[in-house]
Design a protein around this motif. Structure first.
Motif, mmCIF file in Angstrom:
data_model
loop_
_atom_site.group_PDB
_atom_site.id
_atom_site.type_symbol
_atom_site.label_atom_id
_atom_site.label_comp_id
_atom_site.label_asym_id
_atom_site.label_seq_id
_atom_site.Cartn_x
_atom_site.Cartn_y
_atom_site.Cartn_z
ATOM 1 N N VAL A 61 1.064 -1.252 -0.030
ATOM 2 C CA VAL A 61 0.008 0.067 -0.163
ATOM 3 C C VAL A 61 0.951 1.358 0.237
ATOM 4 N N GLU A 62 2.218 1.298 0.781
ATOM 5 C CA GLU A 62 2.917 2.473 0.708
ATOM 6 C C GLU A 62 3.523 2.705 -0.345
ATOM 7 N N LYS A 63 4.019 1.394 -1.051
ATOM 8 C CA LYS A 63 4.764 1.776 -2.585
ATOM 9 C C LYS A 63 3.662 2.082 -3.490
ATOM 10 N N ASP A 66 3.065 5.876 -3.144
ATOM 11 C CA ASP A 66 3.887 6.884 -3.734
ATOM 12 C C ASP A 66 4.038 6.700 -5.378
ATOM 13 N N ALA A 67 3.582 5.514 -5.655
ATOM 14 C CA ALA A 67 3.589 5.478 -7.122
ATOM 15 C C ALA A 67 2.407 6.353 -7.826
ATOM 16 N N PHE A 68 1.542 6.320 -7.103
ATOM 17 C CA PHE A 68 0.308 7.185 -7.548
ATOM 18 C C PHE A 68 0.699 8.501 -7.920
ATOM 19 N N LYS A 69 1.585 9.024 -6.904
ATOM 20 C CA LYS A 69 2.069 10.430 -7.017
ATOM 21 C C LYS A 69 2.827 10.775 -8.408
ATOM 22 N N VAL A 70 3.492 9.711 -8.954
ATOM 23 C CA VAL A 70 4.262 9.846 -9.902
ATOM 24 C C VAL A 70 3.158 9.477 -11.268
ATOM 25 N N GLY A 215 5.146 -0.087 -7.674
ATOM 26 C CA GLY A 215 3.784 0.334 -6.985
ATOM 27 C C GLY A 215 2.804 0.514 -8.153
ATOM 28 N N VAL A 216 2.998 0.515 -9.393
ATOM 29 C CA VAL A 216 1.648 1.017 -10.183
ATOM 30 C C VAL A 216 0.875 -0.275 -10.262
ATOM 31 N N LEU A 217 1.545 -1.460 -10.702
ATOM 32 C CA LEU A 217 0.741 -2.654 -10.695
ATOM 33 C C LEU A 217 1.199 -3.470 -9.713
#
Ligand code: UN1
Length: 513
Positions: A61-63, A66-70, A215-217
């Motif tokens: 979830v943490e990853k 973070d990935a969502f922000k990018v 963290g995207v998929l």
């Protein structure tokens, strides 16, 4: 019968022991309870999976956060480009992945291939969609004001998929979510973990080549109820797309609803076909058989009930039984097979209990309802598909039995057929076979089928990805896949811009300070 798929397993990166967590390209060594995956076709152990623990889940979830922000700041057509490449990679692996789907889940190879084709098709669809995330513009009631709506990415989308479509349902959700700018955490059914691992191995290559952040998929292979409840209650996950039974779906809807999260619920069906006096009976027969015994009756769109007009009932029944008597039942990867095994012995028990219930309620079992044993059937997962004459109000008929159990019901006027058709708690897929335009149009009208999918001269299963997929009532109301289903994966924002030097209020309110 032994069919060796070790070559395919190697191609798909499946080892004897597999880890259950992936954040895109990185696999995490997991130490949760071990799940053994057996093929329902031959009962052989395919491989094992070390499941994710709660700590693994939190890390993912943490990853993902973070990935969502990018990822949300990558232009949508560029996100679409990654999905395009995933589609190309899936094309390369269509045969081995189709084989694994068939071997691990039990659907016949043709249907395994069809399922991978659905993944490829939704990738193509999503690529186009990535340039069409349209909002509307409106005319403001105020002078020199402009209004429009736009769609922003939502965040982490939790995808929970069922055993019966171990790869396609993820793709419907994940590929649309990806172009929408969301990141995905996938929690597959523990009956088919290996399919999910294989999919992640395939997409990992594309993500790596394109330097997509971890963290995207994400994949979290975890079957425990506790982790499931935590996942559904997790405020970090604004949208949960759940495919599964109505019973569990109600619980999921409750848990997500309590925190006012969004859901896409794709739950049980009780799909019927009405066969009218004007139907092309040959076509109707083929559609009914595919719908009722395809995937061994384990599609949520499987045909559960046929409502047949008096004038053609006996003829249709005779011809249907004749086909059922000759259905080739066997190993899902044997190309002669049309009916593979049920997914496991638990499903067999459920099937047998349903057959007993049909009889106890007064139903007339016409054929089937037995477990096969002997050579080729050692796994204990093979059954003979059943047809029973019933009344629609029976408790068992009102329920979805996830197995090849087809109910026959008689009618004399179309209004009665439609009433029977709609008189179940579920509302997923439906069909009418008729060449009479007044009948088909009535079936499609406001007073016709109450389902999310209503077909004419096509069976209830095998929907194309281009349409919105889902149903009403206890099916849950969610829509996935094509049409404008993408909107559920984004948040809508209405923007009003004032380019005047005044501050007029809406509704003409005067408020002078
Ligand atoms: C499901 O059973 O959950 O329409 C999905 C169909 C397939 C998808 C079914 N395209 O039968």
């Amino acid at each position: 019968m032994k069919i060796d798929i070790s070559k395919e397993l190697k191609q798909l990166g499946i080892s004897e022991v597999n880890n259950g967590v992936c954040t895109g390209t990185e696999w995490k060594t997991t130490s949760g309870a071990v799940v053994e995956s057996f093929s329902p076709s031959d009962g052989e152990l395919i491989a094992t999976v070390n499941q994710a623990t709660a700590a693994d889940y939190h890390e993912v979830v943490e990853k993902a956060k973070d990935a969502f922000k990018v990822w949300r700041m990558v232009p949508a057509p560029k996100r679409g480009e990654i999905v395009r490449q995933i589609g190309l990679e899936l094309r390369k692996y269509k045969e081995p992945l189709g084989k694994l789907v068939s071997y691990e889940m039990g659907k016949i190879y043709q249907e395994g291939l069809g399922e991978v084709q659905e993944m490829i098709d939704i990738c193509d669809f999503a690529v186009g969609q990535s340039r069409q995330l349209y909002g509307f513009t409106m005319h403001s009631e105020r002078e020199k004001h402009r209004m429009y709506d736009q769609y922003h990415p939502l965040g982490i989308v939790g995808v929970v998929s069922a055993f019966n479509f171990p790869v396609a349902v993820w793709a419907w959700n994940a590929m649309i979510a990806m172009v929408a700018g969301d990141v995905v955490i996938w929690k597959p059914s523990s009956k088919v973990f290996l399919c999910a691992i294989a999919v992640h191995n395939i997409v990992a290559r594309v993500l790596k080549e394109n330097d997509i952040p971890e963290g995207v998929l994400n994949l979290v292979a975890a079957g425990s109820r506790e982790l499931g409840d935590e996942f559904f209650s997790d405020k970090n996950i604004p949208l949960v797309s759940f495919t599964g039974s109505t019973k569990i779906g109600k619980k999921v809807g409750g848990l997500v609803g309590q925190r006012l999260g969004k859901t896409i619920l794709e739950l049980g069906g009780n799909n019927a076909i009405i066969i009218t006096p004007d139907a092309d009976l040959e076509m109707a027969l083929r559609a009914v058989v595919f719908g009722a015994v395809g995937t061994c009756g384990q599609r949520c769109t499987s045909t559960r009930r046929i409502i047949v007009h008096d004038s053609v009932y006996d003829d249709f029944k005779k011809r249907l039984i004749a086909i059922y008597e000759q259905l080739p039942i066997g190993h899902a990867l044997d190309e002669k097979t049309l009916v593979g095994p049920l997914v496991d012995r638990w499903a067999v028990d459920t099937y047998l209990a349903a057959i007993e219930k049909v009889k106890a309620e007064g139903g007339n079992l016409l054929i089937g309802g037995e477990v096969l044993s002997g050579e080729g059937y050692e796994s204990g997962c093979f059954v003979t598909p059943a047809i029973a004459e019933v009344e629609n109000h029976y408790e068992i008929v009102q329920d979805e039995t996830f197995a090849p159990l087809l109910y026959m019901i008689r009618y004399s006027v179309l209004e009665e057929a439609i009433r029977i058709h709609n008189d179940v708690p579920q509302g997923l897929s439906s069909a009418i076979f008729s060449t009479h335009m007044l009948e088909t149009e009535k079936f499609l009208s406001h007073e016709g089928s109450d389902c999310g999918i209503a077909n004419v001269n096509i069976g209830t299963s095998g929907a194309e990805i281009g349409g919105a997929f889902g149903g009403e009532k206890e099916t849950g109301g969610g829509r996935e896949s094509g049409s404008d289903a993408w909107k559920a994966y984004m948040r809508r924002q209405t923007n009003t811009i004032n380019y005047s030097t005044e501050l007029p209020l809406a509704q003409g309110i005067e408020f002078n300070v």
